[in-house]
Design a protein around this motif. Structure first.
Motif, mmCIF file in Angstrom:
data_model
loop_
_atom_site.group_PDB
_atom_site.id
_atom_site.type_symbol
_atom_site.label_atom_id
_atom_site.label_comp_id
_atom_site.label_asym_id
_atom_site.label_seq_id
_atom_site.Cartn_x
_atom_site.Cartn_y
_atom_site.Cartn_z
ATOM 1 N N UNK A 129 -30.435 17.357 -27.949
ATOM 2 C CA UNK A 129 -29.184 17.543 -27.216
ATOM 3 C C UNK A 129 -28.781 19.012 -27.210
ATOM 4 N N UNK A 130 -29.028 19.704 -28.319
ATOM 5 C CA UNK A 130 -28.722 21.134 -28.379
ATOM 6 C C UNK A 130 -29.613 21.911 -27.412
ATOM 7 N N UNK A 131 -30.908 21.538 -27.333
ATOM 8 C CA UNK A 131 -31.795 22.188 -26.363
ATOM 9 C C UNK A 131 -31.273 21.975 -24.942
ATOM 10 N N UNK A 132 -30.860 20.740 -24.648
ATOM 11 C CA UNK A 132 -30.367 20.436 -23.308
ATOM 12 C C UNK A 132 -29.109 21.230 -22.983
ATOM 13 N N UNK A 133 -28.232 21.386 -23.955
ATOM 14 C CA UNK A 133 -27.031 22.199 -23.724
ATOM 15 C C UNK A 133 -27.415 23.633 -23.393
ATOM 16 N N UNK A 134 -28.393 24.163 -24.097
ATOM 17 C CA UNK A 134 -28.832 25.526 -23.829
ATOM 18 C C UNK A 134 -29.417 25.701 -22.438
ATOM 19 N N UNK A 135 -29.909 24.609 -21.854
ATOM 20 C CA UNK A 135 -30.516 24.674 -20.527
ATOM 21 C C UNK A 135 -29.573 24.230 -19.416
ATOM 22 N N UNK A 136 -28.320 23.930 -19.765
ATOM 23 C CA UNK A 136 -27.350 23.674 -18.707
ATOM 24 C C UNK A 136 -26.573 22.386 -18.781
ATOM 25 N N UNK A 137 -26.806 21.525 -19.781
ATOM 26 C CA UNK A 137 -26.024 20.283 -19.877
ATOM 27 C C UNK A 137 -24.556 20.621 -20.123
ATOM 28 N N UNK A 138 -23.689 19.982 -19.370
ATOM 29 C CA UNK A 138 -22.247 20.189 -19.560
ATOM 30 C C UNK A 138 -21.663 19.220 -20.574
ATOM 31 N N UNK A 139 -22.337 18.094 -20.794
ATOM 32 C CA UNK A 139 -21.867 17.065 -21.723
ATOM 33 C C UNK A 139 -23.082 16.452 -22.411
ATOM 34 N N UNK A 140 -22.883 15.939 -23.610
ATOM 35 C CA UNK A 140 -23.970 15.271 -24.335
ATOM 36 C C UNK A 140 -23.494 13.914 -24.840
ATOM 37 N N UNK A 141 -24.441 12.996 -24.938
ATOM 38 C CA UNK A 141 -24.191 11.673 -25.501
ATOM 39 C C UNK A 141 -25.252 11.426 -26.564
ATOM 40 N N UNK A 142 -24.815 11.306 -27.800
ATOM 41 C CA UNK A 142 -25.724 10.971 -28.895
ATOM 42 C C UNK A 142 -25.862 9.449 -28.923
ATOM 43 N N UNK A 143 -26.986 8.964 -28.407
ATOM 44 C CA UNK A 143 -27.176 7.520 -28.269
ATOM 45 C C UNK A 143 -27.262 6.814 -29.609
ATOM 46 N N UNK A 144 -27.508 7.563 -30.695
ATOM 47 C CA UNK A 144 -27.533 6.940 -32.019
ATOM 48 C C UNK A 144 -26.135 6.664 -32.540
ATOM 49 N N UNK A 145 -25.136 7.289 -31.903
ATOM 50 C CA UNK A 145 -23.757 7.147 -32.357
ATOM 51 C C UNK A 145 -22.882 6.381 -31.368
ATOM 52 N N UNK A 146 -23.364 6.201 -30.169
ATOM 53 C CA UNK A 146 -22.578 5.544 -29.113
ATOM 54 C C UNK A 146 -23.083 4.118 -28.935
ATOM 55 N N UNK A 147 -22.214 3.166 -28.940
ATOM 56 C CA UNK A 147 -22.633 1.774 -28.806
ATOM 57 C C UNK A 147 -23.141 1.421 -27.430
ATOM 58 N N UNK A 148 -22.573 2.032 -26.384
ATOM 59 C CA UNK A 148 -22.894 1.666 -25.011
ATOM 60 C C UNK A 148 -23.115 2.945 -24.208
ATOM 61 N N UNK A 149 -24.365 3.290 -23.958
ATOM 62 C CA UNK A 149 -24.685 4.516 -23.230
ATOM 63 C C UNK A 149 -24.142 4.461 -21.811
ATOM 64 N N UNK A 150 -24.260 3.297 -21.174
ATOM 65 C CA UNK A 150 -23.776 3.165 -19.797
ATOM 66 C C UNK A 150 -22.281 3.451 -19.727
ATOM 67 N N UNK A 151 -21.528 2.898 -20.651
ATOM 68 C CA UNK A 151 -20.084 3.138 -20.654
ATOM 69 C C UNK A 151 -19.767 4.600 -20.946
ATOM 70 N N UNK A 152 -20.558 5.217 -21.803
ATOM 71 C CA UNK A 152 -20.338 6.633 -22.103
ATOM 72 C C UNK A 152 -20.513 7.487 -20.848
ATOM 73 N N UNK A 153 -21.528 7.168 -20.029
ATOM 74 C CA UNK A 153 -21.725 7.913 -18.785
ATOM 75 C C UNK A 153 -20.569 7.653 -17.830
ATOM 76 N N UNK A 154 -20.125 6.408 -17.759
ATOM 77 C CA UNK A 154 -18.992 6.095 -16.884
ATOM 78 C C UNK A 154 -17.729 6.830 -17.334
ATOM 79 N N UNK A 155 -17.529 6.886 -18.628
ATOM 80 C CA UNK A 155 -16.340 7.581 -19.138
ATOM 81 C C UNK A 155 -16.351 9.063 -18.767
#
Length: 362
Positions: free
Chosen positions: A217-243
């Motif tokens: 996720x840190x690599x992705x931020x360095x390459x332009x990600x504006x937001x990150x979702x740690x799937x090991x900590x989030x119960x519902x990835x789909x909902x996280x993207x919707x949020x």
């Protein structure tokens, strides 16, 4: 005269790789010998070593490479000795139905060298993706050589030969990301991080990187990600993207993992009429089951991306120019440079997720 050089060989399934002397023949019609300057260590090479591609051992590994054309065979006019080139594994034929329809990135008859490189005892080698570039020199079809600006170092240029191009192309070519889009990328290793970089290059307004590993996720931020979702900590990835997208989902969701569960996350994390791009490679036994009404009702596009749907002659020079202009940070993908005898430890680092790319310098 045939030349004897060093090459990294996978002799048997799951056996550690080793350096052997290999024989590279003079180029025949339509072929070229390339002096390899750098070659990235890609998951595909590990899949070959593990027997996950086919069982045509022994393999000459390596395919993400840049180097200099040393010699060409009869009938070759697209490259000449001295040309600085990136090697590609989809040398288009120009004659098949896809090429004739103006879609050469889907070419059904891509070319490799006709002759075989061998071990010193005459055993024929199977070059990874028709390239075999963990070697001082390799024999390829001339169409597998794409000339680029020699101002770009081989360590970064060669990465366009596979993983980085696959990710960039998944976003730009296959996904059609454009200015103002919202994009989510599931899996942020080398290919996924390249998809993030591609989305940024295309002008996406929001780029959501999703992974289980905080390092990625840190690599992705360095390459332009504006937001990150740690799937090991989030119960519902789909909902996280919707949020993160006002409740709608992303315009384009790129699955850089290629598993049923991540593809279904991508399917449901996109906006209505959004696009799913699968660039991660599944294994043959994997299946997906979905309510057909969801496929119909959500609309949009479900796509797979082969090699980022790239056309090397078009895309490689363009991307190298963007790199030299400072608009595409290819240097960020090179975690370490290594020697030819460090390929096996590099596979271990890659498997543990410690590197974006190890690059062999020759």
């Amino acid at each position: 005269m045939p030349q004897t050089v060093r090459g990294v060989i996978a002799a048997a399934k799951d056996a550690p790789v080793r350096i052997e002397q290999i024989v590279v023949p003079d180029p025949g019609p339509g072929e070229a010998v390339v002096r390899v300057q750098a070659c990235g260590v890609c998951h595909t090479d590990l899949h070959y070593r593990q027997g996950g591609i086919n069982d045509e051992f022994p393999f000459l590994l390596g395919h993400e490479a840049a180097g200099v054309v040393e010699a060409v065979g009869p009938g070759v006019d697209e490259v000449a000795p001295g040309d600085y080139v990136i090697l590609n594994w989809r040398a288009v034929c120009g004659q098949c139905r896809a090429c004739r329809r103006g879609r050469p990135w889907y070419c059904f008859a891509t070319a490799n060298a006709t002759q075989k490189m061998t071990l010193e005892d005459g055993t024929e080698l199977s070059p990874a993706l028709g390239i075999g570039a963990f070697a001082d020199k390799t024999l390829v079809a001339a169409g597998q050589c794409t000339k680029v600006d020699p101002a770009a170092s081989p360590a970064v240029a060669g990465l366009l030969g596979c993983g980085v191009m696959a990710g960039l192309g998944a976003a730009i070519n296959t996904g059609g990301v454009t200015r103002g889009d919202t994009v989510a990328v599931i899996g942020c290793g080398g290919v996924g991080s390249a998809a993030v970089a591609g989305a940024r290059l295309a002008g996406a307004a929001k780029i959501i990187a999703i992974d289980l590993d905080p390092r990625k996720l840190a690599w992705a931020e360095g390459l332009g990600a504006t937001d990150t979702v740690d799937a090991s900590q989030v119960g519902d990835v789909v909902q996280a993207v919707r949020d993160l997208t006002g409740g709608f989902g992303a315009d384009v969701v790129i699955d850089a993992v290629g598993r049923p569960e991540t593809w279904k996350q991508a399917f449901y994390a996109r906006d209505l009429a959004g696009t799913v791009v699968m660039v991660g490679v599944p294994t043959p036994e994997m299946t997906v089951e979905l309510p057909l009404i969801d496929v119909f009702g959500r609309g949009g596009s479900l796509k797979s991306s082969w090699y980022g749907d790239c056309l090397p002659s078009r895309d490689f020079p363009l991307l190298i120019d963007l790199y030299l202009q400072g608009r595409l940070d290819l240097d960020a993908f090179v975690t370490e440079t290594i020697s030819l005898d460090q390929v096996e430890p590099a596979f271990d680092k890659m498997h543990r997720g410690e590197v974006l790319r190890s690059v062999v310098l020759l």
